[in-house]
Every structure is written in C-alpha cells, then in structure tokens.
Design a protein around this motif. Structure first.
Motif, PDB file in Angstrom:
ATOM      1  N   LYS A 125       0.865  -1.182   0.000  1.00  0.00           N
ATOM      2  CA  LYS A 125       0.000   0.000   0.000  1.00  0.00           C
ATOM      3  C   LYS A 125       0.898   1.227   0.000  1.00  0.00           C
ATOM      4  O   LYS A 125       2.112   1.112   0.195  1.00  0.00           O
ATOM      5  CB  LYS A 125      -0.886  -0.012   1.239  1.00  0.00           C
ATOM      6  N   ILE A 126       0.260   2.389  -0.204  1.00  0.00           N
ATOM      7  CA  ILE A 126       1.065   3.613  -0.215  1.00  0.00           C
ATOM      8  C   ILE A 126       0.634   4.523   0.934  1.00  0.00           C
ATOM      9  O   ILE A 126      -0.558   4.628   1.253  1.00  0.00           O
ATOM     10  CB  ILE A 126       0.965   4.321  -1.580  1.00  0.00           C
ATOM     11  N   LEU A 127       1.651   5.098   1.545  1.00  0.00           N
ATOM     12  CA  LEU A 127       1.454   5.878   2.761  1.00  0.00           C
ATOM     13  C   LEU A 127       1.841   7.331   2.505  1.00  0.00           C
ATOM     14  O   LEU A 127       2.905   7.606   1.946  1.00  0.00           O
ATOM     15  CB  LEU A 127       2.359   5.283   3.851  1.00  0.00           C
ATOM     16  N   VAL A 128       0.964   8.226   2.912  1.00  0.00           N
ATOM     17  CA  VAL A 128       1.303   9.658   2.899  1.00  0.00           C
ATOM     18  C   VAL A 128       1.654  10.028   4.338  1.00  0.00           C
ATOM     19  O   VAL A 128       0.895   9.733   5.256  1.00  0.00           O
ATOM     20  CB  VAL A 128       0.105  10.517   2.435  1.00  0.00           C
ATOM     21  N   GLN A 129       2.809  10.677   4.503  1.00  0.00           N
ATOM     22  CA  GLN A 129       3.321  10.865   5.856  1.00  0.00           C
ATOM     23  C   GLN A 129       3.849  12.278   6.060  1.00  0.00           C
ATOM     24  O   GLN A 129       4.456  12.863   5.160  1.00  0.00           O
ATOM     25  CB  GLN A 129       4.463   9.862   6.044  1.00  0.00           C
ATOM     26  N   GLU A 130       3.624  12.740   7.227  1.00  0.00           N
ATOM     27  CA  GLU A 130       4.186  14.029   7.655  1.00  0.00           C
ATOM     28  C   GLU A 130       5.708  13.976   7.512  1.00  0.00           C
ATOM     29  O   GLU A 130       6.334  12.971   7.836  1.00  0.00           O
ATOM     30  CB  GLU A 130       3.797  14.241   9.120  1.00  0.00           C
ATOM     31  N   MET A 131       6.308  15.049   6.990  1.00  0.00           N
ATOM     32  CA  MET A 131       7.772  15.109   6.896  1.00  0.00           C
ATOM     33  C   MET A 131       8.302  15.813   8.146  1.00  0.00           C
ATOM     34  O   MET A 131       7.891  16.928   8.455  1.00  0.00           O
ATOM     35  CB  MET A 131       8.153  15.916   5.642  1.00  0.00           C
ATOM     36  N   VAL A 132       9.184  15.115   8.868  1.00  0.00           N
ATOM     37  CA  VAL A 132       9.769  15.731  10.066  1.00  0.00           C
ATOM     38  C   VAL A 132      11.166  16.209   9.689  1.00  0.00           C
ATOM     39  O   VAL A 132      12.119  15.431   9.679  1.00  0.00           O
ATOM     40  CB  VAL A 132       9.844  14.723  11.234  1.00  0.00           C
ATOM     41  N   SER A 133      11.263  17.480   9.335  1.00  0.00           N
ATOM     42  CA  SER A 133      12.541  17.974   8.808  1.00  0.00           C
ATOM     43  C   SER A 133      13.545  18.238   9.917  1.00  0.00           C
ATOM     44  O   SER A 133      14.751  18.100   9.729  1.00  0.00           O
ATOM     45  CB  SER A 133      12.321  19.257   8.015  1.00  0.00           C
ATOM     46  N   GLU A 134      13.035  18.602  11.058  1.00  0.00           N
ATOM     47  CA  GLU A 134      13.904  18.967  12.178  1.00  0.00           C
ATOM     48  C   GLU A 134      14.352  17.733  12.959  1.00  0.00           C
ATOM     49  O   GLU A 134      13.777  16.663  12.798  1.00  0.00           O
ATOM     50  CB  GLU A 134      13.080  19.807  13.146  1.00  0.00           C
ATOM     51  N   GLY A 135      15.302  17.940  13.863  1.00  0.00           N
ATOM     52  CA  GLY A 135      15.604  16.911  14.853  1.00  0.00           C
ATOM     53  C   GLY A 135      16.812  16.065  14.515  1.00  0.00           C
ATOM     54  O   GLY A 135      17.285  16.035  13.380  1.00  0.00           O
ATOM     55  N   ILE A 136      17.312  15.392  15.525  1.00  0.00           N
ATOM     56  CA  ILE A 136      18.480  14.520  15.369  1.00  0.00           C
ATOM     57  C   ILE A 136      17.971  13.101  15.118  1.00  0.00           C
ATOM     58  O   ILE A 136      17.074  12.629  15.826  1.00  0.00           O
ATOM     59  CB  ILE A 136      19.332  14.535  16.656  1.00  0.00           C
ATOM     60  N   GLU A 137      18.532  12.448  14.109  1.00  0.00           N
ATOM     61  CA  GLU A 137      18.090  11.076  13.818  1.00  0.00           C
ATOM     62  C   GLU A 137      18.769  10.080  14.756  1.00  0.00           C
ATOM     63  O   GLU A 137      19.987   9.922  14.737  1.00  0.00           O
ATOM     64  CB  GLU A 137      18.412  10.703  12.361  1.00  0.00           C
ATOM     65  N   VAL A 138      17.953   9.429  15.582  1.00  0.00           N
ATOM     66  CA  VAL A 138      18.483   8.373  16.455  1.00  0.00           C
ATOM     67  C   VAL A 138      17.690   7.096  16.168  1.00  0.00           C
ATOM     68  O   VAL A 138      16.707   7.133  15.423  1.00  0.00           O
ATOM     69  CB  VAL A 138      18.359   8.752  17.949  1.00  0.00           C
ATOM     70  N   PHE A 139      18.120   6.000  16.753  1.00  0.00           N
ATOM     71  CA  PHE A 139      17.334   4.777  16.589  1.00  0.00           C
ATOM     72  C   PHE A 139      17.214   4.065  17.926  1.00  0.00           C
ATOM     73  O   PHE A 139      18.020   4.279  18.845  1.00  0.00           O
ATOM     74  CB  PHE A 139      17.988   3.826  15.571  1.00  0.00           C
ATOM     75  N   ALA A 140      16.199   3.226  18.020  1.00  0.00           N
ATOM     76  CA  ALA A 140      16.088   2.313  19.152  1.00  0.00           C
ATOM     77  C   ALA A 140      15.657   0.984  18.577  1.00  0.00           C
ATOM     78  O   ALA A 140      14.861   0.945  17.636  1.00  0.00           O
ATOM     79  CB  ALA A 140      15.062   2.825  20.149  1.00  0.00           C
ATOM     80  N   GLY A 141      16.217  -0.084  19.099  1.00  0.00           N
ATOM     81  CA  GLY A 141      15.850  -1.377  18.542  1.00  0.00           C
ATOM     82  C   GLY A 141      16.013  -2.489  19.555  1.00  0.00           C
ATOM     83  O   GLY A 141      16.791  -2.396  20.490  1.00  0.00           O
TER      84      GLY A 141
END
Ligand code: ADP
Ligand code: MG
Length: 707
Positions: A580-596
């Motif tokens: 399927k295709i998703l339309v998503q808010e673009m979050v331009s700001e902020g530091i990219e981190v991850f949790a897993g």
C-alpha cells in the motif's frame, strides 16, 4: 536455590575429595606419579589409592591392581591412562562407588563418530551414576586450601599456591600461566574445566560462591554452556559480595541466524555477553594482563568505596601520564584542597601542579617527604583511595634496595593507619622489587603493575564496590488487545504503518500518516497533513524500503507529490510484494536516532539505542542493555554513546528532548516484558529527536515476530 545447592554439593568429591584414586599411577615423572607426589607434598589426609598392576607399592603407598581392588570407595578417580582403556574402566565407577572423575586427555567428541559414542556413554554413566566429571581435555583440579589435587602438573611448593582466588578456566594454558606467579595472590581452588562434557563453568561458579576460602572468582571462558544458570550464579555471587572477574575469548561473532532489522545486526553475541556481565555485576577484562592486575587489586583490604584517587609520585611527567590514563578509564583525581596543599608544601617544599598526583619530590628528602605525603593524601577528604607510584626493579643497576624497602614500609604503615585502600603501582608492567611484595601483601596493599592496567583495575573494583542493584523500572501496562490485533504469529514482518499503531499505544509519538489508494487521495491527504510530505510503500514483505526507491521525502507541493506517486508506483511494480502507499508528515527537524530490540538465544532480548540514519551501518555509535531495563538504564544509555554531547545545548540551541526518548526506551522494555515471547526484533529507525519540550517522533518502525 535448592537446585544450586544440590549441584554444588555434587562437586565436593571433585574439589574436596576425601579420597583420590589415581588410575595409571607410576613412578615420577608421569601424570599419575605426579598427582600422588603432589598429594603427599600437600600432606593430604584422605586416602590415596594408586592403581597399577605393575607395582605392589608406589611412592611408599600400597598400589592396587585395578579399580575393583580398592580398599574403599574413592571420592574421585583421576584417569592417567591411555584413551583406549578409559571406557572399560569408566564403566566400573558406579559399582565401586566413585562420585567424581577427571579425564585429562583430548575430547572424544571431536574424533569422529566412534569418539562421540564413547563420550556419550561416559556422559550417560555420569548422569545416571551422579558422577561429577571434570574434562575431558583439561588439566584437572587443584585445591591448595583443602590440600588435594587431581592436577596435571606437579605442585612443587604447595604452601606457596594457597590464597583466596577461585580460578575456573576452560583453557589449561591459562591455568599454567596464572599459577606460574603466586607472589601477589594465591588460589583457594583451581579448576581447568576443559570440554565440560558433564560439569560446566556455571556449576563450578556455584561451588566457588559457597566455598569459604574463595573471596574472588576468576573465570577464563570460551563458551557458556548453561547461560541461564550462569546468570543466576552471577547474581548469587553479587549477593555474596564475591567479585567474578571474567576474561571471555572467541569474540569473533559466530554466524547468526538471518537478521531482519538493522539493530539486530548490532547486538552481536560478544556485546550482549558484555552487557550480561555488566548487568549482573561481573567484572569483564579484555586480556591476561588486565585479568591478573584485576585479581591483584582484589587482594587489597579494604576495597575502594569510591572512584576518587589520591596519587603520589615523584615526578611531574609521570603525574601527567597518570592523569591522562585516569581520565580514559574513568577514575577521578580531585585536586588537593587548598589547606591540604599548604600542609603538603609546609614539609615537602614546592609542589608542581594541583597536588593530584602529588609530586612529592620537593626538597628531595624522601625519608621525610614520603610519609608526609602519604599522611596528607590519606587524610584528605577529597579522595577514596591512595596510590603510591614509582618504578624500580630487582635487577636495576642503580639505587639502594634499602630505600625501596623503606618506601614499602611507609606505605604499609600508612595503610595500617587508615580506612582507605592503599596501592603501590609501577608505571611499567614487568618491574618489581621482589622483597617488597610480601611486606605489602601482609599489610593488605596490592602491588599493581603498569599505569594502564593498574588504574583500570582500581576503577573496575571501585565500580564493583559501588554497584547499586537498581530496581527494575516500573512496568507500564501494555494493551494486550493491540498486540493480539497485530496477528504476530502469522506475519514475517510487521510493516511500518501497523508497527507504528502499536508504538502509539505504548505512548510514543509517531508521524501523522494515512494509507491512500489513488494519487488524488494522496494529494488530499497531503493537503490535510500539510506540506512537505513523504510518500512510502508499506508492505510486510518489504522491511527495507528506501534501497528499493520506495521512500520519497521532502515533497513540498502537489506537482512533487504527483511525480513521486508515479515514480513510487513504477518502483513498486518491480516488486512482487503486495503493498500500500502511505502519505506521511515530513519531520525535517531533529536529530536522527534509533532504538531497537533484538533477541539472543542465550540471554534473551536486548535493547540498543544510538545515532540513527546511515551512521548505524557506517560508524555505529550505540549503547546496549539486556532487557528488562533497570531504573536509570535508559538515561544512562542516552548519556553513554559517543555522540551524547549532541543532545546537549550546542551553540546556544535548546538541548534535545532526551526525557521523551528515555520514556520511549522504557516503553520498548515494557513491550518486551509483556509480549517478548512473540517478538524477535524491533527497529525504530529513525526516531527524530526534537528540542526540549517537543518530544521525539518515530519516523519508521519495523517489528519482526518470533517464529
Ligand atoms: P527504510 O525502510 O529504508 O528504513 P525509512 O522510512 O526509514 O525507510 O526512510 C528512509 C530515510 O528517509 C529515513 O532514515 C529518514 O532519513 C528519511 N525519512 C523517512 N521518512 C521521513 C519522514 N517522515 N520525515 C523525515 N525524514 C524521513
Ligand atoms: Mg528506516
């Protein structure tokens, strides 16, 4: 606990036998003869039964033709015979009432099917007959405090071996290496456990925890046979106040089952094992030098109660080297407070630097300066331990031994006069004044070799002492229905959209987004969410989207959306997977981190947190914890990555909202707490970390169910 006690009890015939049969004993030098000789040198009071049809007597003891001729049941039988004759003799053990055995020779299992069969038979006999087998492929057992031995090497000077270190090593050579030098510490019991066909490291650890004479446990480990019991034993050792020092080798990652998430690939066995050790208060070291200095540091009394050192040297250059090393291992060297500095210089004369390390050379009168410096430093409220640091050696062509003995005496007197731990430390490994060591050892002052290893050992011991068994973070309720709705058992992976619904349930903030059917729907959704937006494909069969051209970011108007729609649907046409295709808010700001989250077959789930984006693959910077998290773990993880400073206030900008990030990490821990059996991996990558007060937003999510 009963289970542990029963297992530990079973080991006393092996570690503290009341009688020893030596099968294949002969005149020395030979393994069998050496064991009999060692037992005699120990003054062993139990029965010694040499077995060999060739002798009537051996080393003044009656020698028996075979195991069935023994005058009494032997506690332990040492097999000093060729491998071919072992099975027939081993089968006799239950009948003669033996409770333990040692097989020194190479492992059978490696030698093809026939060998494996023999090993299986031996293991069976042990299990049904309750026989504690050490080995095969080992050096055996040496117990200098009890005075018994079934050990491959002769103990020439048994008295010198005794001490408080319980050594458990899967490598025989490491036993040889450690036992080669008993000047600074001795051994309460030594086990070379070899292939651990029956009794394994966790069993020996359990024994050592309850072993009176053992104060410190040192383990050289290649593999952990029984992870759950091993971890339980670590906890028990922590409760009993016995440090467990672990040198784990074989750190090259073993090949792992296919890993779906990026974070899964980070949490390799080695890192997970290190985290397990840390979470359960064991002290991990990286090489033999660190191992030995760590054991040596544990010989001191008392143990440090904090990590602030007061160091005395007699050189400005050395002082700087010590400062540099101390800061890399994490020790603190607080400057000498003003009044203490005044008191120091009153007697010593001019002192360079801030007084820690205290360069006690001054007027050069060492006989006055050394005891005075020791007094000032040990009485200074700013530190928790005292280190006197200098180099010299028995073979040094310069100086007076008398002076060096006087120094050791000053140090031991200072230790006597103080509640603080004292250490003598050389700047270089390998230098020592032999005569000083017993004097210092008697005063509870460890002699440590080398600035790096020495400081590191003090640091690790102080961390061990200050260990606070933080409570588990309180568990939040996870909506079981939301988990059930995901239908985890029937999916390969859970796509971004569905994974995010669960994250939202857990209280995490996720991007605004809608699944759409047509380009017109996409345009309508974009207008509603607000430009710029992101278009993405969503499919359980496509866990990684961008590498397939299935993520279109930064679409700032209708034209861009239409163009991206066409490109995305083209790219998708090349995939077989339904999507399927998703339309998503673009979050331009902020530091990219991850949790897993990922799952280790031995130690269960772990949580990783670190810098996100492509950094994960190129230059991973992350922290790891075994789940469940304890109180403070999430904050500590955020603070300990290399890039942690980026979360602070950089160039006047607001600091990042690490509070919301910590909450997200605890929420993941809670999720695993209640649904771990259904989840193999979780990957939140990236999470956009916004300035304080604005939270963090999960931009991409993936859940891999457990099959
Ligand atoms: P993948 O499945 O390849 O991991 P992602 O959804 O993580 O796909 O998108 C790839 C990259 O695109 C992200 O790492 C991020 O840098 C960027 N990105 C994706 N979605 C957004 C968004 N909504 N806002 C900002 N950047 C995004
Ligand atoms: Mg991603």
């Amino acid at each position: 606990m009963l289970f542990n006690e029963v297992r530990a009890m079973r080991l006393s015939p092996l570690l503290e036998p009341s009688s020893v049969a030596v099968l294949g004993a002969s005149t020395t030098p030979s393994v069998g003869g050496d064991i009999v000789e060692t037992l005699k040198r120990f003054g062993y009071e139990g029965g010694i039964y040499p077995v060999n049809p060739k002798y009537e007597t051996l080393l003044d003891l009656p020698c028996y033709p075979s195991l069935i001729d023994l005058p009494a049941a032997p506690d332990v039988v040492a097999f000093c015979i060729g491998p071919k004759r072992i099975p027939e003799n081993f089968r006799l053990l239950p009948d003669i009432g033996a409770k333990a055995a040692v097989i020194f020779g190479g492992g059978y299992a490696e030698e093809g099917d026939a060998g494996r069969k023999i090993q299986e038979e031996i293991v069976d006999i042990c299990k049904t007959g309750g026989i504690a087998l050490c080995g095969p492929n080992c050096m055996g057992v040496l117990n200098p405090t009890f005075g018994s031995a079934t050990y491959l090497q002769i103990a020439r000077e048994p008295a010198a071996l005794a001490g408080n270190v319980g050594l458990i090593s899967q490598s025989g050579s490491v036993c040889i290496s450690l036992l080669s030098d008993v000047r600074r510490f001795g051994f309460s019991a030594v086990v070379s456990s070899g292939n651990e066909a029956v009794v394994n490291a966790a069993d020996y650890l359990d024994f050592m925890i309850d072993h009176e004479a053992t104060k410190v446990i040192a383990m050289f480990t290649e593999t952990i046979a029984a992870p759950e019991r091993y971890v339980a034993a670590l906890d028990r050792a922590a409760d009993k106040g016995k440090p467990v020092i672990v040198l784990k080798v074989g750190k090259a990652e073993r090949s792992r089952a296919a890993i779906t998430s990026h974070t899964g690939g980070l949490a390799g066995d080695t890192k997970v094992f290190s985290e397990v050790l840390r979470a359960h208060r064991a002290i991990e070291v990286d090489d033999l030098d660190e191992f030995v200095e760590m054991i040596a540091a544990c010989q001191g009394s008392p143990w440090p109660t904090g990590n602030r050192l007061g160091v005395i040297t007699s050189s400005g250059g050395m002082a700087e080297l010590i400062l540099d090393r101390a800061s890399t291992v994490g020790l603190q060297l607080p400057p000498l407070p003003k009044e203490d500095m005044a008191e120091a210089t009153r007697v010593i004369g001019a002192v360079s630097g801030d007084g820690n390390p205290l360069d006690a050379w001054g007027n050069g009168n060492f006989a006055v300066n050394t005891p005075h410096a020791l007094k000032v430093v040990r009485e200074c409220a700013a530190n928790d331990a005292v280190v006197l640091c200098y180099d010299n050696d028995d073979n040094a062509p310069l100086g007076y031994i008398k002076t060096l003995m006087a120094r050791a005496k000053f140090l031991s007197e200072s230790a006597d006069a103080s509640d603080k731990p004292h250490y003598q430390m050389t700047m270089r490994p390998g230098l020592r004044i032999e005569e000083q060591i017993p004097l210092l050892r008697n005063a509870g002052v460890p002699t440590l070799f080398g600035v790096q290893q020495g400081l590191q050992a003090i640091d690790r011991l102080s961390r061990w002492s200050c260990w606070d068994p933080a409570a588990r973070a309180p568990l939040q309720n996870v909506d079981q229905q939301a988990i059930a709705d995901l239908d985890l058992p029937n999916r390969n992976t859970v796509n971004e959209y569905d994974s995010k619904r669960l994250m939202k349930q857990l209280g995490l903030t996720v991007t605004q987004e809608r699944i759409v059917e047509t380009c017109n729907d996409a345009l309508a959704a974009a207008a509603e969410i607000g430009f710029p937006i992101v278009l993405k494909a969503v499919s359980d069969d496509i866990p990684h989207k961008s590498e397939l051209g299935l993520v279109k970011v930064g679409l700032s108007d209708a034209d861009a959306v239409t163009q991206a729609w066409n490109d995305l649907t083209d790219a998708l046409a090349k995939q077989e997977a339904p999507a399927k295709i998703l339309v998503q808010e673009m979050v331009s700001e902020g530091i990219e981190v991850f949790a897993g989250v990922s799952h280790s077959p031995d130690f269960g789930h772990t949580l990783a947190f670190g810098m996100g984006g492509i950094e994960i693959e190129v230059n991973p910077d992350f922290a790891l914890r075994v789940l469940p998290l304890r109180k403070g773990d999430a904050e500590a993880m955020i603070g300990e990555i290399r890039n942690a400073a980026r979360f602070g206030s950089v160039r006047g900008a607001a600091p990042a909202d690490t509070k919301s990030l910590a909450a997200a990490l605890y929420a993941l821990s809670d999720l695993i707490g209640s649904a771990g059996s259904a989840i193999q991996e979780i990957d939140l990558n990236p999470i956009k970390l916004l300035p304080e007060g604005r939270g963090c937003i999960v931009v991409d999510a993936l859940i891999v169910p457990r099959q």
